[in-house]
Design a protein around this motif. Sequence first.
Motif, PDB file in Angstrom:
ATOM      1  N   LEU A   1      -1.335 -39.468  29.431  1.00 42.77           N
ATOM      2  CA  LEU A   1      -2.018 -39.796  28.172  1.00 42.77           C
ATOM      3  C   LEU A   1      -1.479 -38.951  27.022  1.00 42.77           C
ATOM      4  O   LEU A   1      -1.347 -39.409  25.888  1.00 42.77           O
ATOM      5  CB  LEU A   1      -3.533 -39.566  28.306  1.00 42.77           C
ATOM      6  N   VAL A   2      -1.188 -37.718  27.357  1.00 44.82           N
ATOM      7  CA  VAL A   2      -0.818 -36.759  26.321  1.00 44.82           C
ATOM      8  C   VAL A   2       0.654 -36.884  25.933  1.00 44.82           C
ATOM      9  O   VAL A   2       1.082 -36.435  24.877  1.00 44.82           O
ATOM     10  CB  VAL A   2      -1.130 -35.343  26.885  1.00 44.82           C
ATOM     11  N   ASP A   3       1.409 -37.522  26.788  1.00 40.54           N
ATOM     12  CA  ASP A   3       2.852 -37.648  26.558  1.00 40.54           C
ATOM     13  C   ASP A   3       3.099 -38.772  25.547  1.00 40.54           C
ATOM     14  O   ASP A   3       3.351 -39.916  25.909  1.00 40.54           O
ATOM     15  CB  ASP A   3       3.536 -37.965  27.893  1.00 40.54           C
ATOM     16  N   ARG A   4       3.015 -38.398  24.283  1.00 39.42           N
ATOM     17  CA  ARG A   4       3.070 -39.416  23.237  1.00 39.42           C
ATOM     18  C   ARG A   4       3.540 -38.790  21.932  1.00 39.42           C
ATOM     19  O   ARG A   4       3.788 -37.598  21.865  1.00 39.42           O
ATOM     20  CB  ARG A   4       1.689 -40.038  23.072  1.00 39.42           C
TER      21      ARG A   4
ATOM     22  N   GLN B   1      -0.517 -26.603  31.788  1.00 41.16           N
ATOM     23  CA  GLN B   1      -0.086 -27.755  32.589  1.00 41.16           C
ATOM     24  C   GLN B   1       0.801 -28.689  31.763  1.00 41.16           C
ATOM     25  O   GLN B   1       1.845 -29.144  32.231  1.00 41.16           O
ATOM     26  CB  GLN B   1      -1.321 -28.513  33.085  1.00 41.16           C
ATOM     27  N   PHE B   2       0.367 -28.954  30.526  1.00 41.22           N
ATOM     28  CA  PHE B   2       1.150 -29.845  29.675  1.00 41.22           C
ATOM     29  C   PHE B   2       2.493 -29.219  29.350  1.00 41.22           C
ATOM     30  O   PHE B   2       3.521 -29.900  29.341  1.00 41.22           O
ATOM     31  CB  PHE B   2       0.384 -30.165  28.400  1.00 41.22           C
ATOM     32  N   ASP B   3       2.461 -27.959  29.081  1.00 42.62           N
ATOM     33  CA  ASP B   3       3.713 -27.272  28.796  1.00 42.62           C
ATOM     34  C   ASP B   3       4.664 -27.397  29.984  1.00 42.62           C
ATOM     35  O   ASP B   3       5.852 -27.679  29.825  1.00 42.62           O
ATOM     36  CB  ASP B   3       3.447 -25.785  28.506  1.00 42.62           C
ATOM     37  N   ASP B   4       4.125 -27.172  31.158  1.00 47.29           N
ATOM     38  CA  ASP B   4       4.952 -27.268  32.356  1.00 47.29           C
ATOM     39  C   ASP B   4       5.510 -28.675  32.532  1.00 47.29           C
ATOM     40  O   ASP B   4       6.579 -28.869  33.096  1.00 47.29           O
ATOM     41  CB  ASP B   4       4.131 -26.879  33.601  1.00 47.29           C
ATOM     42  N   ALA B   5       4.754 -29.650  32.057  1.00 51.87           N
ATOM     43  CA  ALA B   5       5.216 -31.032  32.181  1.00 51.87           C
ATOM     44  C   ALA B   5       6.171 -31.402  31.048  1.00 51.87           C
ATOM     45  O   ALA B   5       6.557 -32.559  30.906  1.00 51.87           O
ATOM     46  CB  ALA B   5       4.008 -31.977  32.194  1.00 51.87           C
ATOM     47  N   GLY B   6       6.502 -30.431  30.240  1.00 52.39           N
ATOM     48  CA  GLY B   6       7.463 -30.684  29.178  1.00 52.39           C
ATOM     49  C   GLY B   6       6.839 -31.189  27.888  1.00 52.39           C
ATOM     50  O   GLY B   6       7.531 -31.660  26.995  1.00 52.39           O
ATOM     51  N   ILE B   7       5.527 -31.082  27.783  1.00 50.67           N
ATOM     52  CA  ILE B   7       4.847 -31.515  26.569  1.00 50.67           C
ATOM     53  C   ILE B   7       4.326 -30.273  25.857  1.00 50.67           C
ATOM     54  O   ILE B   7       3.434 -29.588  26.370  1.00 50.67           O
ATOM     55  CB  ILE B   7       3.666 -32.446  26.907  1.00 50.67           C
ATOM     56  N   ALA B   8       4.864 -30.010  24.702  1.00 50.31           N
ATOM     57  CA  ALA B   8       4.449 -28.805  23.984  1.00 50.31           C
ATOM     58  C   ALA B   8       2.961 -28.881  23.661  1.00 50.31           C
ATOM     59  O   ALA B   8       2.490 -29.850  23.068  1.00 50.31           O
ATOM     60  CB  ALA B   8       5.257 -28.663  22.708  1.00 50.31           C
ATOM     61  N   ALA B   9       2.230 -27.872  24.065  1.00 51.55           N
ATOM     62  CA  ALA B   9       0.791 -27.876  23.829  1.00 51.55           C
ATOM     63  C   ALA B   9       0.306 -26.448  23.623  1.00 51.55           C
ATOM     64  O   ALA B   9       0.876 -25.498  24.151  1.00 51.55           O
ATOM     65  CB  ALA B   9       0.062 -28.509  25.014  1.00 51.55           C
ATOM     66  N   VAL B  10      -0.726 -26.306  22.837  1.00 52.09           N
ATOM     67  CA  VAL B  10      -1.356 -25.002  22.653  1.00 52.09           C
ATOM     68  C   VAL B  10      -2.856 -25.151  22.874  1.00 52.09           C
ATOM     69  O   VAL B  10      -3.386 -26.259  22.878  1.00 52.09           O
ATOM     70  CB  VAL B  10      -1.100 -24.432  21.240  1.00 52.09           C
ATOM     71  N   ALA B  11      -3.506 -24.014  23.054  1.00 57.08           N
ATOM     72  CA  ALA B  11      -4.938 -24.026  23.345  1.00 57.08           C
ATOM     73  C   ALA B  11      -5.716 -23.408  22.190  1.00 57.08           C
ATOM     74  O   ALA B  11      -5.184 -22.615  21.405  1.00 57.08           O
ATOM     75  CB  ALA B  11      -5.226 -23.265  24.635  1.00 57.08           C
ATOM     76  N   LEU B  12      -6.962 -23.787  22.090  1.00 60.56           N
ATOM     77  CA  LEU B  12      -7.861 -23.196  21.096  1.00 60.56           C
ATOM     78  C   LEU B  12      -9.223 -22.987  21.740  1.00 60.56           C
ATOM     79  O   LEU B  12      -9.900 -23.951  22.099  1.00 60.56           O
ATOM     80  CB  LEU B  12      -8.000 -24.121  19.875  1.00 60.56           C
ATOM     81  N   HIS B  13      -9.571 -21.722  21.922  1.00 60.47           N
ATOM     82  CA  HIS B  13     -10.879 -21.407  22.504  1.00 60.47           C
ATOM     83  C   HIS B  13     -11.230 -19.953  22.222  1.00 60.47           C
ATOM     84  O   HIS B  13     -10.400 -19.182  21.717  1.00 60.47           O
ATOM     85  CB  HIS B  13     -10.875 -21.674  24.016  1.00 60.47           C
ATOM     86  N   GLY B  14     -12.430 -19.600  22.565  1.00 63.14           N
ATOM     87  CA  GLY B  14     -12.954 -18.302  22.181  1.00 63.14           C
ATOM     88  C   GLY B  14     -12.389 -17.110  22.923  1.00 63.14           C
ATOM     89  O   GLY B  14     -12.675 -15.974  22.567  1.00 63.14           O
TER      90      GLY B  14
ATOM     91  N   THR C   1      -1.819 -28.652  12.967  1.00 62.21           N
ATOM     92  CA  THR C   1      -1.889 -29.158  11.601  1.00 62.21           C
ATOM     93  C   THR C   1      -0.494 -29.405  11.031  1.00 62.21           C
ATOM     94  O   THR C   1      -0.229 -30.432  10.417  1.00 62.21           O
ATOM     95  CB  THR C   1      -2.629 -28.141  10.704  1.00 62.21           C
ATOM     96  N   SER C   2       0.370 -28.449  11.275  1.00 64.98           N
ATOM     97  CA  SER C   2       1.714 -28.561  10.712  1.00 64.98           C
ATOM     98  C   SER C   2       2.595 -29.503  11.527  1.00 64.98           C
ATOM     99  O   SER C   2       3.675 -29.868  11.084  1.00 64.98           O
ATOM    100  CB  SER C   2       2.357 -27.178  10.659  1.00 64.98           C
ATOM    101  N   GLY C   3       2.163 -29.849  12.712  1.00 68.04           N
ATOM    102  CA  GLY C   3       2.939 -30.763  13.525  1.00 68.04           C
ATOM    103  C   GLY C   3       3.970 -30.086  14.403  1.00 68.04           C
ATOM    104  O   GLY C   3       4.806 -30.752  15.008  1.00 68.04           O
ATOM    105  N   ARG C   4       3.903 -28.753  14.455  1.00 68.20           N
ATOM    106  CA  ARG C   4       4.865 -28.078  15.328  1.00 68.20           C
ATOM    107  C   ARG C   4       4.555 -28.349  16.788  1.00 68.20           C
ATOM    108  O   ARG C   4       5.426 -28.267  17.637  1.00 68.20           O
ATOM    109  CB  ARG C   4       4.875 -26.581  15.043  1.00 68.20           C
ATOM    110  N   VAL C   5       3.311 -28.613  17.082  1.00 68.75           N
ATOM    111  CA  VAL C   5       2.979 -29.184  18.387  1.00 68.75           C
ATOM    112  C   VAL C   5       2.102 -30.400  18.130  1.00 68.75           C
ATOM    113  O   VAL C   5       1.445 -30.501  17.088  1.00 68.75           O
ATOM    114  CB  VAL C   5       2.220 -28.196  19.311  1.00 68.75           C
TER     115      VAL C   5
END
Length: 732
Positions: free
Chosen positions: A580-583, A603-616, A631-635
């Motif tokens: 789903l995320v590979d888009r 997990q997404f990063d490992d699958a080759g999909i650049a992703a970052v997390a946001l949490h407390g 926001t900037s579209g870097r990921v």
Amino acid sequence: MPKNKKPAGGRAAKNFEPRYGAKTSFQDRKRRPGAEGPVKPGSKSPNHRGYRAETEAAPDKRRWSASDRAGRDEARGIRQSARDDRPARSFDDRPARSFDRNDRPARSFDRNERPARSFDRNERPARSFDGDERPRRDAGERPARSFDRNDRPARSFDRNDRPARSFDRDERPRRDAGERPARSFDRNERPARSFDRDDRPARSFDRNDRPARSFDRNDRPARSFDRNDRPARSFDRNDRPARSFDRDDRPRRDAGERPARSFDRNDRPARSFDRDERPRRDFGDRPARSFDERPRRADGPSRSDWNASPKRSAEHEQRVDVVHERLQAEAVDAATVTGAGFAELGLGDNIVRALAGLGADKPFPIQAATVAPILEGRDVLARGRTGSGKTIAFGAPLVESILRAQAGQRREFGRAPKALILAPTRELALQIDRTVQVIARSVGLFTTQIYGGVPQARQVGALKKGVDIIIGTPGRIEDLLNQGKLDLSQVQVAVLDEADHMCELGFLEPVQRILRATAKGSQKLLFSATLDREVAALVDEFLVEPAVYEVAGEDQDSSTIEHRVLVIEHRDKAQILDSLVDREGKTLVFARTRAYAEMLAEQFDDAGIAAVALHGDLNQQKRTRNLEKLTSGRVNVLVATDVAARGIHVDDIDLVIQADAPDEYKTYLHRSGRTGRAGRSGTVVTLITRQRQRRMTELLDRAEIEAPFEPTQLGDDVLEEISGRQLSDVTS
DNA sequence: AAAAAAC
């Protein structure tokens, strides 16, 4: 009537949220207001163009990284007289501070242990000296002692060190065995006991079983004693210290009094608001909820306190997802809006120009509704769905009000803030400031953010210089308040964004304390996409004859969001998420816990999909940076907890994936509201397992959302369709 | 039960 998007047309997308160049770090933006008033505060003819010029000259300052400037400007501003040593010190300290942050967990653990020790030390010497007074101590410190008892081994070790302790040993047996229970009970119950002498055997049993006593007490007093005692208790209520001493009695009071209070509050507005909505409740969810949520009843009572009707506090009420009554509101029709521009609503030229600069040429419905009453000084409750422009709806009139209030007055150095905006998360506070600051600057007013996770110094420095509007989160605001570094007594307008959320457990009390610190009779504005009677606790205490607004026709038919539920096998979940995320488009993934959010990002990063997390669990720097990356579209993929559920605006998120289904319908509404903003289209996909279908159905009912349930397996076309179709839809 | 919000 989808008045929202259509009238506004293409410009609509910009209306409620400023679009800064992608390269512009909003950290720089926000820093400007408070810290460096490079901006000549003394300038008598504030010209917003002039300020812009300054802003554009800012690149020089941008070179200074956030951490560099954080402490330094502050240090300079506060102590101009002694620059010699301090700048150097402040530089030296920064790296140390940043390292310390990594170590905080370790410290925090130490702290937890030390206090226990220190408490023991303080008490022991006292004991040895004040042997005669022990009874008194018992009264005040019982909780402490009870904790100490658990730590006795520690004491025994200490005994070897202290002669005094050896004396204590002789006395301890007496105290422990005989006196403590007796004393403690006697004091509270002497009157009762004297009456109950016939029941002494019962007492002895009670000592072993405190709950038993408490039950007895509730029953007995009710029959004979209670009536006489209650008035006394009610007087005690005013005296908190008294309460704290009577800790043994709290269970009773809590059980008996709080619900009563909360019901009282709820009942008053209930009479006026309830009428329209009661039928809905009955029709809707109660039976279903009660079945589903039985196991969760345990926590229900606390939640039920916020319910509008006492009847709901019964065990039938589900605890997780309470539907509060909607507030009776004056619905604003799109037709009302069409004619009037911001100027006609009462906003000054500079502000109107600033709004246009933000992309808001004409008011959205919620803005058209609330601007005038806010300018009149009324308390306002407003509900406008996600992405409908609420920030400007309160921000613009707030600035205008403050401006009018100080017309002709000089903005003095060190002036106390005149307005306060509270938000539930730091990111949201920051984002609100990015809009409100632009409006405020256009008329020469200053804003500053007050939120946690960053050093206080710069914030305090800004306050010392003097600001007009503060925007922040409850924790730091209350912190500075208690430190005497923030004076809210001049606050004439207080805004609660996501107001219903701010009334939830854990938020409500700090918010109440903060609001109590504002000027008496200050104007209160409560905004949320899911505003309901959950805010009753605040409305009853702080609002006077509030005007209530909502936008007519905000139903699913007028929504630009498509909702889908994929029913999957749990074992497929990870891979389904991957596909789903590979888009191409921006995707926001919600997870229930911080750990899972972090795990998915990896997990997404490992699958080759650049992703970052946001949490407390991330430090603020990382939180800010990761959000900015999306926001900037870097990921293109951000995995977040519900920290990102409310208010956060990223222009073009076209797919929201709920890796974990939410527990509350409000959460569903807010999460899905991260897409489809300002009339854009978007899709929300929720992954559930078969076992969850029923709960999900009920939740969607409460949210008044229709979504197909689609059994889905790995490799199904549906996945491709969802992740791919968005590409063509983005442009629509 | 979790998340958020101060140090």
